[in-house]
Design a protein around this motif. Structure first.
Motif, PDB file in Angstrom:
ATOM      1  N   TYR A 125     124.033  78.845  34.921  1.00 34.13           N
ATOM      2  CA  TYR A 125     123.073  79.260  35.712  1.00 34.13           C
ATOM      3  C   TYR A 125     123.229  80.812  35.558  1.00 34.13           C
ATOM      4  O   TYR A 125     124.246  81.191  35.509  1.00 34.13           O
ATOM      5  CB  TYR A 125     123.258  78.814  37.151  1.00 34.13           C
ATOM      6  N   SER A 126     122.133  81.392  35.727  1.00 34.92           N
ATOM      7  CA  SER A 126     121.994  82.638  35.810  1.00 34.92           C
ATOM      8  C   SER A 126     122.733  83.355  37.075  1.00 34.92           C
ATOM      9  O   SER A 126     123.063  82.727  37.991  1.00 34.92           O
ATOM     10  CB  SER A 126     120.546  83.409  35.618  1.00 34.92           C
ATOM     11  N   THR A 127     122.938  84.666  36.956  1.00 37.64           N
ATOM     12  CA  THR A 127     123.791  85.404  38.093  1.00 37.64           C
ATOM     13  C   THR A 127     122.914  85.126  39.427  1.00 37.64           C
ATOM     14  O   THR A 127     123.266  85.412  40.400  1.00 37.64           O
ATOM     15  CB  THR A 127     124.208  86.572  37.782  1.00 37.64           C
ATOM     16  N   LEU A 128     121.432  85.595  38.960  1.00 36.76           N
ATOM     17  CA  LEU A 128     120.566  85.628  40.185  1.00 36.76           C
ATOM     18  C   LEU A 128     120.393  84.534  40.791  1.00 36.76           C
ATOM     19  O   LEU A 128     120.552  84.211  42.082  1.00 36.76           O
ATOM     20  CB  LEU A 128     119.209  86.094  39.490  1.00 36.76           C
ATOM     21  N   LYS A 129     120.588  83.328  39.953  1.00 35.65           N
ATOM     22  CA  LYS A 129     120.511  81.907  40.664  1.00 35.65           C
ATOM     23  C   LYS A 129     121.375  81.561  41.443  1.00 35.65           C
ATOM     24  O   LYS A 129     121.456  80.883  42.305  1.00 35.65           O
ATOM     25  CB  LYS A 129     120.007  80.903  39.418  1.00 35.65           C
ATOM     26  N   GLN A 130     122.832  81.851  40.742  1.00 39.67           N
ATOM     27  CA  GLN A 130     124.026  81.641  41.705  1.00 39.67           C
ATOM     28  C   GLN A 130     124.048  82.302  42.799  1.00 39.67           C
ATOM     29  O   GLN A 130     124.524  81.900  43.828  1.00 39.67           O
ATOM     30  CB  GLN A 130     125.073  82.171  40.731  1.00 39.67           C
ATOM     31  N   ILE A 131     123.608  83.541  43.167  1.00 37.85           N
ATOM     32  CA  ILE A 131     123.516  84.419  44.268  1.00 37.85           C
ATOM     33  C   ILE A 131     122.576  83.714  45.183  1.00 37.85           C
ATOM     34  O   ILE A 131     122.819  83.578  46.536  1.00 37.85           O
ATOM     35  CB  ILE A 131     123.183  85.862  43.782  1.00 37.85           C
ATOM     36  N   GLY A 132     121.310  83.399  44.671  1.00 38.13           N
ATOM     37  CA  GLY A 132     120.507  82.569  45.260  1.00 38.13           C
ATOM     38  C   GLY A 132     120.998  81.106  46.080  1.00 38.13           C
ATOM     39  O   GLY A 132     120.848  81.082  47.162  1.00 38.13           O
ATOM     40  N   ILE A 133     121.596  80.648  45.274  1.00 40.09           N
ATOM     41  CA  ILE A 133     122.205  79.258  45.875  1.00 40.09           C
ATOM     42  C   ILE A 133     123.151  79.487  47.013  1.00 40.09           C
ATOM     43  O   ILE A 133     123.318  79.134  48.027  1.00 40.09           O
ATOM     44  CB  ILE A 133     122.868  78.463  44.732  1.00 40.09           C
ATOM     45  N   LEU A 134     124.004  80.526  46.483  1.00 40.65           N
ATOM     46  CA  LEU A 134     125.369  81.101  47.645  1.00 40.65           C
ATOM     47  C   LEU A 134     124.380  81.404  48.980  1.00 40.65           C
ATOM     48  O   LEU A 134     124.950  81.196  49.915  1.00 40.65           O
ATOM     49  CB  LEU A 134     126.186  82.171  47.007  1.00 40.65           C
ATOM     50  N   GLY A 135     123.433  82.390  48.941  1.00 40.61           N
ATOM     51  CA  GLY A 135     122.697  82.742  49.919  1.00 40.61           C
ATOM     52  C   GLY A 135     122.044  81.827  51.007  1.00 40.61           C
ATOM     53  O   GLY A 135     122.015  81.625  52.193  1.00 40.61           O
ATOM     54  N   SER A 136     121.451  80.822  50.162  1.00 39.25           N
ATOM     55  CA  SER A 136     120.823  79.634  50.711  1.00 39.25           C
ATOM     56  C   SER A 136     121.908  78.818  51.486  1.00 39.25           C
ATOM     57  O   SER A 136     121.459  78.255  52.678  1.00 39.25           O
ATOM     58  CB  SER A 136     119.913  78.858  49.965  1.00 39.25           C
ATOM     59  N   MET A 137     122.985  78.623  51.030  1.00 37.76           N
ATOM     60  CA  MET A 137     123.945  78.002  51.647  1.00 37.76           C
ATOM     61  C   MET A 137     124.722  78.602  52.916  1.00 37.76           C
ATOM     62  O   MET A 137     124.700  78.052  53.985  1.00 37.76           O
ATOM     63  CB  MET A 137     125.184  77.250  50.560  1.00 37.76           C
ATOM     64  N   VAL A 138     124.689  79.718  52.820  1.00 38.35           N
ATOM     65  CA  VAL A 138     125.204  80.749  53.856  1.00 38.35           C
ATOM     66  C   VAL A 138     124.382  80.824  55.041  1.00 38.35           C
ATOM     67  O   VAL A 138     124.696  80.395  56.082  1.00 38.35           O
ATOM     68  CB  VAL A 138     125.663  82.038  53.390  1.00 38.35           C
ATOM     69  N   LEU A 139     123.073  80.945  54.635  1.00 40.21           N
ATOM     70  CA  LEU A 139     121.841  80.923  55.563  1.00 40.21           C
ATOM     71  C   LEU A 139     121.624  79.569  56.331  1.00 40.21           C
ATOM     72  O   LEU A 139     121.714  79.544  57.554  1.00 40.21           O
ATOM     73  CB  LEU A 139     120.788  81.427  54.896  1.00 40.21           C
ATOM     74  N   THR A 140     121.765  78.382  55.393  1.00 39.05           N
ATOM     75  CA  THR A 140     121.971  77.060  56.265  1.00 39.05           C
ATOM     76  C   THR A 140     123.033  76.791  57.249  1.00 39.05           C
ATOM     77  O   THR A 140     122.684  76.202  58.304  1.00 39.05           O
ATOM     78  CB  THR A 140     121.824  76.109  55.009  1.00 39.05           C
ATOM     79  N   ILE A 141     124.103  77.189  56.754  1.00 35.88           N
ATOM     80  CA  ILE A 141     125.168  77.109  57.876  1.00 35.88           C
ATOM     81  C   ILE A 141     125.188  77.930  59.029  1.00 35.88           C
ATOM     82  O   ILE A 141     125.305  77.596  60.074  1.00 35.88           O
ATOM     83  CB  ILE A 141     126.588  77.393  57.009  1.00 35.88           C
ATOM     84  N   ALA A 142     124.663  79.290  58.999  1.00 38.58           N
ATOM     85  CA  ALA A 142     124.396  80.055  59.853  1.00 38.58           C
ATOM     86  C   ALA A 142     123.267  79.645  61.055  1.00 38.58           C
ATOM     87  O   ALA A 142     123.576  79.544  62.237  1.00 38.58           O
ATOM     88  CB  ALA A 142     124.069  81.108  59.579  1.00 38.58           C
ATOM     89  N   VAL A 143     121.992  78.969  60.306  1.00 40.08           N
ATOM     90  CA  VAL A 143     121.326  78.284  61.401  1.00 40.08           C
ATOM     91  C   VAL A 143     121.873  77.182  62.009  1.00 40.08           C
ATOM     92  O   VAL A 143     121.431  76.768  63.219  1.00 40.08           O
ATOM     93  CB  VAL A 143     119.860  77.896  60.226  1.00 40.08           C
ATOM     94  N   LEU A 144     122.328  76.242  61.187  1.00 41.17           N
ATOM     95  CA  LEU A 144     123.009  75.227  62.169  1.00 41.17           C
ATOM     96  C   LEU A 144     124.169  75.811  62.970  1.00 41.17           C
ATOM     97  O   LEU A 144     124.140  74.918  64.177  1.00 41.17           O
ATOM     98  CB  LEU A 144     123.780  74.261  60.948  1.00 41.17           C
ATOM     99  N   PHE A 145     124.771  76.725  62.632  1.00 43.02           N
ATOM    100  CA  PHE A 145     125.679  77.199  63.917  1.00 43.02           C
ATOM    101  C   PHE A 145     125.066  77.744  64.994  1.00 43.02           C
ATOM    102  O   PHE A 145     125.244  77.397  66.044  1.00 43.02           O
ATOM    103  CB  PHE A 145     126.526  78.137  63.235  1.00 43.02           C
ATOM    104  N   ILE A 146     123.846  78.538  64.663  1.00 42.83           N
ATOM    105  CA  ILE A 146     123.160  79.171  65.862  1.00 42.83           C
ATOM    106  C   ILE A 146     122.484  77.889  66.706  1.00 42.83           C
ATOM    107  O   ILE A 146     122.545  77.938  68.091  1.00 42.83           O
ATOM    108  CB  ILE A 146     121.901  79.936  65.305  1.00 42.83           C
ATOM    109  N   ILE A 147     122.032  76.862  66.006  1.00 43.82           N
ATOM    110  CA  ILE A 147     121.549  75.741  66.880  1.00 43.82           C
ATOM    111  C   ILE A 147     122.503  75.078  67.662  1.00 43.82           C
ATOM    112  O   ILE A 147     122.256  74.513  68.829  1.00 43.82           O
ATOM    113  CB  ILE A 147     120.547  74.766  65.882  1.00 43.82           C
ATOM    114  N   GLY A 148     123.680  74.589  66.953  1.00 44.42           N
ATOM    115  CA  GLY A 148     124.670  74.160  67.625  1.00 44.42           C
ATOM    116  C   GLY A 148     125.129  74.779  68.832  1.00 44.42           C
ATOM    117  O   GLY A 148     125.621  74.337  70.007  1.00 44.42           O
TER     118      GLY A 148
END
Length: 190
Positions: A125-148
């Motif tokens: 995977y390209s570096t940009l795609k790797q950063i995008g996947i990492l960012g989406s996972m961190v954002l998903t965990i942050a949203v779940l934490f705020i909802i919780g």
């Protein structure tokens, strides 16, 4: 390498002591770490040829790092090849590192081991795609934490029970007027 050492041990009784030591000593033996330091930057063709010979390279293959003050001196500029990019079927002198004895190493050779950076193949995977996947996972965990945090799930329980009238005296109450607190009853609720 082991065969050469065995050969040196077999020849040792035949040769005089000084020559027997030379027969089993490595080609680039150094006494102290200052002996491994690169020499000054080669400015003439003779110095370049001597530096190429010092590092076991042909003069036409030898290219030093530019003299820009980094301190590499006459050390050869070698292309980076990772440990995974080298053949695992070759009979290496040091198979764990996939290196041979006397082989000139890259300046950053400690970075290009088998368990570190891989620079010889294209990434999946390209570096940009790797950063995008990492960012989406961190954002998903942050949203779940705020909802919780907004919708807490707790086990229902009674308030903690303390003896002696809920610690009436210990909390500054009058010792003569300790209230009677019942934490339980035996009659059915009304």
């Amino acid at each position: 390498m082991a065969a050469l050492l065995r050969l040196g041990v077999k020849i040792k009784p035949i040769l005089p002591k000084s020559q027997a030591f030379i027969s089993i000593a490595p080609a680039r033996n150094a006494y102290w770490n200052k002996d491994w330091k690169p020499g000054p930057y080669p400015s003439t063709a003779e110095q370049r040829a001597a530096a190429a010979k010092k590092y076991g390279l042909r003069p036409e293959d030898y290219e030093p790092y530019p003299d820009d003050g980094t301190g590499y001196g006459d050390y050869p500029k070698i292309t980076a090849v990772s440990g995974e990019g080298r053949s695992s079927y070759y009979n290496w002198d040091y198979p764990y590192h996939r290196k041979d004895l006397g082989e000139p190493l890259h300046v950053d050779a400690d970075v290009y081991g088998e368990d570190r950076i891989e620079v010889t193949r294209r990434q999946r995977y390209s570096t940009l795609k790797q950063i995008g996947i990492l960012g989406s996972m961190v954002l998903t965990i942050a949203v779940l934490f705020i909802i919780g945090e907004n919708f807490k799930m707790v086990q229902p329980r009674m308030p903690k029970q303390y003896p002696y009238g809920e610690l009436w005296v210990e909390n500054g109450g009058d010792p003569t007027a300790i209230p009677e607190v019942k934490h339980y009853r035996f009659e059915p609720p009304e």
